[in-house]
Design an enzyme around this catalytic site. Structure first.
Site, PDB file in Angstrom:
ATOM      1  CG  ASP A 173      61.043-110.331 -57.079  1.00  0.00           C
ATOM      2  OD1 ASP A 173      61.871-109.902 -59.096  1.00  0.00           O
ATOM      3  OD2 ASP A 173      61.640-111.239 -56.554  1.00  0.00           O
ATOM      4  CE1 TYR A 249      61.210-117.304 -57.068  1.00  0.00           C
ATOM      5  CE2 TYR A 249      62.587-116.918 -55.538  1.00  0.00           C
ATOM      6  CZ  TYR A 249      61.449-116.481 -56.473  1.00  0.00           C
ATOM      7  OH  TYR A 249      62.193-115.196 -56.435  1.00  0.00           O
ATOM      8  CG  HIS A 305      62.920-107.158 -62.372  1.00  0.00           C
ATOM      9  ND1 HIS A 305      61.414-108.060 -62.230  1.00  0.00           N
ATOM     10  CD2 HIS A 305      63.209-107.917 -61.445  1.00  0.00           C
ATOM     11  CE1 HIS A 305      61.216-107.942 -61.316  1.00  0.00           C
ATOM     12  NE2 HIS A 305      62.889-108.154 -60.649  1.00  0.00           N
TER      13      HIS A 305
END
Length: 328
Positions: A173, A249, A305
């Site tokens: 990821d 993030y 994914h």
């Protein structure tokens, strides 16, 4: 040359850079506001459609049974030398070979690697960690505790703290891919934008956005059982459980080099052809700019994914072949 003359000559360039920076920031904030509006509408729609779930996430008081499955390994804690933080990890196969260290993405935890823990513990010491901020690991609330330098130091401290000088690193990821993909952006970008909103939106209607992300028919993890879904939601439902993961993030744009950094380590890259989160064109860019001559890349048709969880058998075949020289 007199300083006044130099200043005058540089003035147009400095003004141009300031204007360019202002323009880029305006685009960034506009994109952030659009994203906030879209996800806000989604979150409030979930609340209106499911009013009994309320506007907040329901805290889980008891972890699901799958998190304590003894066949996955032993639950341990390691105090990191540099920061003093305690990281939770699951360990199996100690003494069976080199260290294989697993790093999860978002919205995940150590449990994301359950299939790999089963598969490789016979030949490796397999360790799946809860990264700082996740699960049972310590979760500092300060955004500055999640810079890339500190996260890299965590990984080094884990390897050394487990008694090794190197490891086979398996990651999924956001980590490397987002770092490569967004390394040219300005530092401290996300840190400045709407700091409390993501936690609120993701928790509304009992974490419905996260549930949709993980269970979506096309973009989610195939065949994820309700018990396995709870294995991810349990940690996020604890007080402050979303802040640490989201701080990754918020720090994504800090301290990244503007020039490509080549990796000296042979690398295996498995990419789902149907990955809706990352563009397939990144494979070529990574191969040519970051790991020239040392990358073995495979684009896997029909896969999305979540390869470690959706297609573990195919992933394991590629990994065993890639590690054959090490085992021989």
């Amino acid at each position: 040359m007199p300083e006044l003359v130099v200043t005058a000559l540089l003035a147009p360039s400095r003004l141009t850079l300031k204007l360019l920076r202002a323009f880029m920031w305006s685009l960034v904030f506009a994109a952030a506001l659009v994203a906030a509006a879209v996800y806000g509408c989604i979150a409030f729609t979930h609340v209106l459609c499911r009013p009994r779930r309320g506007c907040c996430g329901r805290p889980r008081s008891t972890p699901p049974a799958c998190l304590s499955d003894p066949t996955l390994g032993e639950h341990c804690f390691l105090t990191l030398k540099s920061s003093g933080l305690r990281l939770h990890y699951v360990s199996a196969g100690h003494g069976n070979g080199p260290l294989m260290l697993f790093l999860h993405g978002f919205p995940e935890n150590w449990f994301s690697w359950r299939y790999q823990l089963w598969e490789f513990q016979s030949r490796f010491h397999v360790v799946a960690v809860d990264l700082r901020g996740y699960g049972s690991s310590d979760a500092p609330q300060d955004v500055d505790c999640y810079t890339m330098d500190l996260l890299m130091t965590d990984i080094q401290d884990v390897i050394l703290g487990l008694g090794y000088s190197k490891c086979i690193l398996v990651a999924h990821d956001w980590g490397a891919l987002l770092a490569w993909n967004f390394s040219i952006y300005y530092p401290s970008l996300v840190e400045r934008m709407l700091p409390w909103l993501p936690e609120k939106l993701l928790s509304m209607s009992d974490f419905q956005i996260l549930k949709t992300t993980l269970t979506h028919r096309k973009r989610g993890i195939p065949h994820l059982t309700p018990n396995e879904l709870e294995a991810f939601l349990y940690d996020f439902s604890q007080p402050g459980g979303l802040t640490g993961p989201l701080n990754y993030y918020r720090n994504l744009f800090r301290n990244f080099p503007l020039e490509p950094q080549e990796l000296a380590t042979p690398t295996l890259l498995l990419w789902g052809a149907k990955d809706t989160y990352f563009d397939q064109g990144l494979v070529g860019a990574i191969s040519s700019r970051f790991v020239p001559g040392r990358l073995e890349a495979h684009i896997l048709p029909g896969m999305g994914h979540w390869i470690p969880q959706s297609n573990p058998r195919e992933m394991h075949e590629y990994m065993w072949a890639f590690l054959r020289d090490l085992l021989d």
